[in-house]
Design an enzyme around this catalytic site. Sequence first.
Site, PDB file in Angstrom:
ATOM      1  N   HIS A 179       0.825  -1.212   0.000  1.00 23.61           N
ATOM      2  CA  HIS A 179       0.000   0.000   0.000  1.00 23.61           C
ATOM      3  C   HIS A 179       0.860   1.264   0.000  1.00 23.61           C
ATOM      4  O   HIS A 179       0.543   2.240  -0.666  1.00 23.61           O
ATOM      5  CB  HIS A 179      -0.913  -0.029   1.233  1.00 23.61           C
ATOM      6  CG  HIS A 179      -1.954   1.031   1.230  1.00 23.61           C
ATOM      7  ND1 HIS A 179      -3.078   0.967   0.435  1.00 23.61           N
ATOM      8  CD2 HIS A 179      -2.055   2.195   1.914  1.00 23.61           C
ATOM      9  CE1 HIS A 179      -3.820   2.047   0.647  1.00 23.61           C
ATOM     10  NE2 HIS A 179      -3.222   2.804   1.538  1.00 23.61           N
TER      11      HIS A 179
ATOM     12  N   GLN B  32      -7.932  10.468  11.225  1.00 25.75           N
ATOM     13  CA  GLN B  32      -8.114  11.323  10.053  1.00 25.75           C
ATOM     14  C   GLN B  32      -7.914  12.805  10.384  1.00 25.75           C
ATOM     15  O   GLN B  32      -7.752  13.180  11.538  1.00 25.75           O
ATOM     16  CB  GLN B  32      -9.526  11.104   9.504  1.00 25.75           C
ATOM     17  CG  GLN B  32      -9.765   9.685   9.020  1.00 25.75           C
ATOM     18  CD  GLN B  32      -8.965   9.375   7.779  1.00 25.75           C
ATOM     19  OE1 GLN B  32      -9.197   9.915   6.705  1.00 25.75           O
ATOM     20  NE2 GLN B  32      -7.982   8.500   7.908  1.00 25.75           N
TER      21      GLN B  32
ATOM     22  N   HIS C 255     -10.024   3.035  -1.693  1.00 30.66           N
ATOM     23  CA  HIS C 255     -10.285   2.668  -0.293  1.00 30.66           C
ATOM     24  C   HIS C 255     -11.102   1.378  -0.312  1.00 30.66           C
ATOM     25  O   HIS C 255     -12.161   1.284   0.297  1.00 30.66           O
ATOM     26  CB  HIS C 255     -10.985   3.808   0.462  1.00 30.66           C
ATOM     27  CG  HIS C 255     -10.236   4.211   1.701  1.00 30.66           C
ATOM     28  ND1 HIS C 255     -10.836   4.473   2.899  1.00 30.66           N
ATOM     29  CD2 HIS C 255      -8.906   4.362   1.933  1.00 30.66           C
ATOM     30  CE1 HIS C 255      -9.916   4.782   3.807  1.00 30.66           C
ATOM     31  NE2 HIS C 255      -8.743   4.725   3.245  1.00 30.66           N
TER      32      HIS C 255
ATOM     33  N   ASP D  88      -5.105  15.158   0.039  1.00 33.08           N
ATOM     34  CA  ASP D  88      -3.999  15.102  -0.923  1.00 33.08           C
ATOM     35  C   ASP D  88      -4.008  16.321  -1.843  1.00 33.08           C
ATOM     36  O   ASP D  88      -2.962  16.758  -2.311  1.00 33.08           O
ATOM     37  CB  ASP D  88      -4.100  13.829  -1.788  1.00 33.08           C
ATOM     38  CG  ASP D  88      -3.506  12.613  -1.082  1.00 33.08           C
ATOM     39  OD1 ASP D  88      -2.652  12.796  -0.205  1.00 33.08           O
ATOM     40  OD2 ASP D  88      -3.899  11.478  -1.417  1.00 33.08           O
TER      41      ASP D  88
ATOM     42  N   HIS E 239     -10.346  -2.052   0.570  1.00 33.30           N
ATOM     43  CA  HIS E 239     -10.400  -2.990   1.696  1.00 33.30           C
ATOM     44  C   HIS E 239     -11.217  -2.437   2.863  1.00 33.30           C
ATOM     45  O   HIS E 239     -12.086  -3.134   3.384  1.00 33.30           O
ATOM     46  CB  HIS E 239      -8.984  -3.383   2.148  1.00 33.30           C
ATOM     47  CG  HIS E 239      -8.276  -4.275   1.170  1.00 33.30           C
ATOM     48  ND1 HIS E 239      -7.788  -3.793  -0.032  1.00 33.30           N
ATOM     49  CD2 HIS E 239      -7.989  -5.600   1.183  1.00 33.30           C
ATOM     50  CE1 HIS E 239      -7.225  -4.803  -0.689  1.00 33.30           C
ATOM     51  NE2 HIS E 239      -7.333  -5.904   0.018  1.00 33.30           N
TER      52      HIS E 239
END
EC number: 6.3.5.3
Length: 733
Positions: free
Chosen positions: A41, A306, A87, A109, A89
């Site tokens: 990842h 987050q 996103h 991002d 999984h």
Amino acid sequence: MNKIWRELGLTDEEYEKIISILGREPNITELGMYSVMWSEHCSYKNSKPLLKYLPTKGERVIQGPGENAGVLDIGDNLAVVMKIESHNHPSAIEPYQGAATGVGGIIRDIFTMGARPIALLDSLRFGIPDDKRTKYLIENVVAGIADYGNCIGIPTVGGDTYFEESYKGNPLVNAMCVGIVEKDKIKKGIAKGIGNPVMVVGATTGRDGIGGASFASQELSEESEEKRPSVQVGDPFMEKLLLEACLELFETDAVVAIQDMGAAGLTSSSCEMASRGGVGMEIDLDKVPLREEGMTPYEIMLSESQERMLVVVKKGKEEDVQKIFKKWGLNAATIGKITDDGMIRVIKDGKIVAEVPAKSLTEDAPQYVREEEVPKWQEEVKKLDINEVKPPEDMNKVLKDVISSLNIASKEWIYSQYDYMVRTDTVITPGMDAAVVRIKGTRKAIALTTDCNGRYCYLDPYIGSQIAVAEAARNLCMVGAKPIGVTDCLNFGNPEKKEIYWQLKNSIFGIAKACETFQIPVVSGNVSLYNENEGEAIYPTPVIGMAGLIEDVSKICTMDFKKERDVIIILGENKGEIGGSEYLKVCFGMVKGQPPQIDLEKEKRLQELVLKLIDEGLINSSHDISEGGFAAALVESAIAGKKGAKISLQTSLRADIELFSESQSRALITVSPEKVDEVLKIAYEHQVPAQKVGVVEGKDIVIDVNGKRIIDLPLEVLEESWRGRIKWEMERN
């Protein structure tokens, strides 16, 4: 340590490599840092050797792969910033939060680069919604995307959705975000300036999402349900504050470098920034604002909480930063400084708890060139005997079945949950060939699309991937936009399986070939591997996100029929290809045959022709012909314009193949009668076949093939089938 590295996803060889780098055995915190940074990842260890084949340079490219997002020059001192990420999984396990934090992460991002986000797109893949679990995934993924985007106030303007058995249990959630920045205000994640303070800004750090990056580098199995703690929890209102605070901060001269905290949290942001700048970083964990008590160094370094950013600030500017973040009700804490020794040094309670070379976590991650082999079933699945496909009696029924198939039917049930008009710049809304967003204060607009037919890629990854690029570019051209850049999201199974590695390699080669031919650089992207459910891989799904530039927003074209008596013209050639088609799947239950062939030079000529016709104001509508063939494109344009059509086709092909073939490099346009000759002349000059096939009229779809009436249906009957299918599927028990 009882081979604990294996549980963290590291191999014995990788563990030995860590020992040789450090000259000793790593402690648990260091091991955790390597396990996330060396996961597929974060490190792309299985795909990096292949990704170098993608073309990444071009006259508009300001920033290619390697930063938080790609940046393209669009003139007037402006640049467009774009990135797509998966996103998958997390969304398979906890669909609402998985999808929501996917959106949150991709937005960060974009604004990390100094840009204001202006649009979101999402590319979704689900199983067939005929069981409770699949419906639960669909409902919650869509709700998660909708709630996050709507709350933060960024319009979700487009995307694509497919339903195939292969995605059951392993849905794909690929989120794309696009922003605009002034060229001289672009920010990067390159740490520099020895002694400069390092600050963490935004939310507090908790235990959510620990080891999420390693989790995303494994196949899903029955045990995955127990990994729900690996799914992060998003707060869009907090992110809205973070976005505004960061953009205000960028107006000052305080920022040296900035990086969002996504996968692998504080570990990845610190070591990526340090290694890009060739410096070290010292971090004191006692200064990190926490939301839970008793967190260990391992947990703090690997938390994926987050709405956090890591900022390198000019010395002496710490208070300025704190003032701005305090105003927005957010934390801004100095947690460390830049050093000159290239080490990431982590301190807790006055003791060093981790000390590793920054570059060893990033540039020195292992890379693997795997063995490949053509899947044993590949040749078999490509065989299609046309005699197995008996011509149907009732073509009216076939047309209804094809346009109400899950992959062609209206996706309104999905996008009606998104606010696509917030910020008031959306010019073309979802459901068309491409979304268009105007750029405030200019005549320009950006057109956006995501595309990929996984079924084609399953039948032939090299050709299917070229088609994904061609279709994305064609969609942009249909609205009058010149394609300028790609961001790709490569969704595949387990690369340690030889057949999957073969798919991945051929797919990347296909994308590279198409992008080179069209001269469209790949400026950013993401790789998501190990997309398997109980050992079965998904279809290879290289999603192509693409942006196009419209210099004058008044010149856009849309797919809806505009005027009665307009002449309907097909551009391009129908080669009678039904391999991998929607028609073959819906009416015969087959997924087989060669996918349509693609001649990239012919495709380029078609796209240049359509752009010229739109620029000169010669056509009234344009729509690409793709899934469902000419018949589906005709019905879509008719429904969008609320006008019927009368068609007369002359062909050497069987009627069903003529109507539902998915031959590439074709478009359906409408032209005012007095402009037809000029359009045909320009098409001839571009060496693109052009055929008058009918007129826009009435309220019915009427199709004659070789003088025989094949289809005669009221448009409202077709519209009902097309519009209602997904809602009906989702609501039935």
